[in-house]
Design a protein around this motif. Sequence first.
Motif, mmCIF file in Angstrom:
data_model
loop_
_atom_site.group_PDB
_atom_site.id
_atom_site.type_symbol
_atom_site.label_atom_id
_atom_site.label_comp_id
_atom_site.label_asym_id
_atom_site.label_seq_id
_atom_site.Cartn_x
_atom_site.Cartn_y
_atom_site.Cartn_z
ATOM 1 N N PHE A 8 -4.990 -1.584 -7.431
ATOM 2 C CA PHE A 8 -5.420 -1.583 -8.827
ATOM 3 C C PHE A 8 -5.618 -3.010 -9.302
ATOM 4 C CE2 PHE A 8 -3.109 2.373 -8.333
ATOM 5 C CZ PHE A 8 -3.926 3.280 -8.976
ATOM 6 N N ASN A 9 -6.634 -3.226 -10.140
ATOM 7 C CA ASN A 9 -6.866 -4.537 -10.739
ATOM 8 C C ASN A 9 -6.391 -4.465 -12.185
ATOM 9 O OD1 ASN A 9 -7.827 -6.857 -11.953
ATOM 10 N ND2 ASN A 9 -9.698 -6.888 -10.747
ATOM 11 N N THR A 10 -5.301 -5.148 -12.486
ATOM 12 C CA THR A 10 -4.723 -5.095 -13.830
ATOM 13 C C THR A 10 -5.552 -5.852 -14.849
ATOM 14 O OG1 THR A 10 -3.295 -6.983 -13.325
ATOM 15 C CG2 THR A 10 -2.382 -4.796 -12.947
ATOM 16 N N ALA A 19 -5.180 0.415 -15.559
ATOM 17 C CA ALA A 19 -5.821 -0.423 -14.546
ATOM 18 C C ALA A 19 -6.724 0.428 -13.659
ATOM 19 C CB ALA A 19 -4.756 -1.119 -13.698
ATOM 20 N N LEU A 20 -7.872 -0.124 -13.315
ATOM 21 C CA LEU A 20 -8.830 0.606 -12.491
ATOM 22 C C LEU A 20 -8.574 0.383 -11.009
ATOM 23 C CD1 LEU A 20 -12.133 -0.117 -14.442
ATOM 24 C CD2 LEU A 20 -10.839 2.004 -14.378
ATOM 25 N N PRO A 21 -8.699 1.428 -10.200
ATOM 26 C CA PRO A 21 -8.575 1.253 -8.749
ATOM 27 C C PRO A 21 -9.787 0.502 -8.209
ATOM 28 C CG PRO A 21 -9.118 3.534 -9.276
ATOM 29 C CD PRO A 21 -8.915 2.827 -10.575
ATOM 30 N N VAL A 22 -9.538 -0.477 -7.341
ATOM 31 C CA VAL A 22 -10.623 -1.284 -6.784
ATOM 32 C C VAL A 22 -10.668 -1.237 -5.263
ATOM 33 C CG1 VAL A 22 -10.784 -2.862 -8.737
ATOM 34 C CG2 VAL A 22 -9.181 -3.364 -6.899
ATOM 35 N N GLY A 23 -9.678 -0.603 -4.636
ATOM 36 C CA GLY A 23 -9.670 -0.522 -3.180
ATOM 37 C C GLY A 23 -8.640 0.473 -2.711
ATOM 38 N N GLN A 24 -8.759 0.831 -1.434
ATOM 39 C CA GLN A 24 -7.790 1.735 -0.826
ATOM 40 C C GLN A 24 -7.804 1.517 0.673
ATOM 41 O OE1 GLN A 24 -9.426 5.494 -2.050
ATOM 42 N NE2 GLN A 24 -10.573 5.741 -0.166
ATOM 43 N N GLY A 25 -6.739 1.948 1.331
ATOM 44 C CA GLY A 25 -6.694 1.811 2.776
ATOM 45 C C GLY A 25 -5.339 2.185 3.330
ATOM 46 N N ASN A 26 -5.232 2.127 4.646
ATOM 47 C CA ASN A 26 -3.992 2.466 5.330
ATOM 48 C C ASN A 26 -3.274 1.251 5.896
ATOM 49 O OD1 ASN A 26 -4.339 5.238 4.854
ATOM 50 N ND2 ASN A 26 -5.652 5.432 6.640
ATOM 51 N N LEU A 28 -1.661 -2.153 5.152
ATOM 52 C CA LEU A 28 -1.167 -2.973 4.054
ATOM 53 C C LEU A 28 -1.501 -4.450 4.249
ATOM 54 C CD1 LEU A 28 0.399 -3.178 1.419
ATOM 55 C CD2 LEU A 28 2.500 -3.310 2.751
ATOM 56 N N ASP A 29 -1.360 -4.974 5.464
ATOM 57 C CA ASP A 29 -1.659 -6.383 5.720
ATOM 58 C C ASP A 29 -3.120 -6.703 5.437
ATOM 59 O OD1 ASP A 29 0.938 -7.002 6.465
ATOM 60 O OD2 ASP A 29 0.584 -6.496 8.566
ATOM 61 N N SER A 33 -4.609 -9.222 2.472
ATOM 62 C CA SER A 33 -5.472 -10.368 2.760
ATOM 63 C C SER A 33 -6.741 -10.333 1.901
ATOM 64 C CB SER A 33 -5.828 -10.417 4.239
ATOM 65 O OG SER A 33 -6.683 -9.359 4.591
ATOM 66 N N VAL A 34 -7.205 -9.147 1.537
ATOM 67 C CA VAL A 34 -8.419 -9.023 0.724
ATOM 68 C C VAL A 34 -8.093 -9.114 -0.762
ATOM 69 C CG1 VAL A 34 -10.323 -7.483 0.113
ATOM 70 C CG2 VAL A 34 -9.568 -7.638 2.483
ATOM 71 N N PHE A 35 -7.046 -8.408 -1.182
ATOM 72 C CA PHE A 35 -6.673 -8.347 -2.596
ATOM 73 C C PHE A 35 -5.370 -9.106 -2.790
ATOM 74 C CE2 PHE A 35 -8.941 -4.382 -1.643
ATOM 75 C CZ PHE A 35 -9.967 -4.461 -2.558
ATOM 76 N N HIS A 36 -5.462 -10.397 -3.115
ATOM 77 C CA HIS A 36 -4.259 -11.182 -3.335
ATOM 78 C C HIS A 36 -4.345 -11.835 -4.705
ATOM 79 C CE1 HIS A 36 -7.192 -13.734 -1.293
ATOM 80 N NE2 HIS A 36 -6.757 -14.699 -2.066
ATOM 81 N N GLY A 37 -3.212 -12.081 -5.285
ATOM 82 C CA GLY A 37 -3.160 -12.681 -6.613
ATOM 83 C C GLY A 37 -2.486 -11.751 -7.599
ATOM 84 N N LYS A 38 -2.197 -12.290 -8.763
ATOM 85 C CA LYS A 38 -1.464 -11.538 -9.780
ATOM 86 C C LYS A 38 -2.269 -10.384 -10.358
ATOM 87 C CE LYS A 38 1.608 -15.211 -11.294
ATOM 88 N NZ LYS A 38 2.099 -15.973 -12.428
ATOM 89 N N ALA A 39 -3.587 -10.428 -10.257
ATOM 90 C CA ALA A 39 -4.418 -9.381 -10.855
ATOM 91 C C ALA A 39 -4.295 -8.049 -10.117
ATOM 92 C CB ALA A 39 -5.876 -9.808 -10.872
#
Length: 54
Positions: A8-10, A19-26, A28-29, A33-39
């Motif tokens: 989710f992107n806050t 917050a809207l979902p922006v990605g999904q997957g199985n 976690l690592d 690596s793709v979605f990092h940061g406080k958002a």
Amino acid sequence: MIPKYIVFNTNMPNKNGNALPVGQGNNLDELLSVFHGKAYQIMKVKTLSDREEW
């Protein structure tokens, strides 16, 4: 098939303020690596049978 994690992107709330979902997957690592940061918040998906009573 239901993914293990949803991202989710806050910083991107919908009209109700959720917050809207922006990605999904199985993997976690890979998601980290793709979605990092406080958002971004990565939430583990639980099936209805895994949830506790409210």
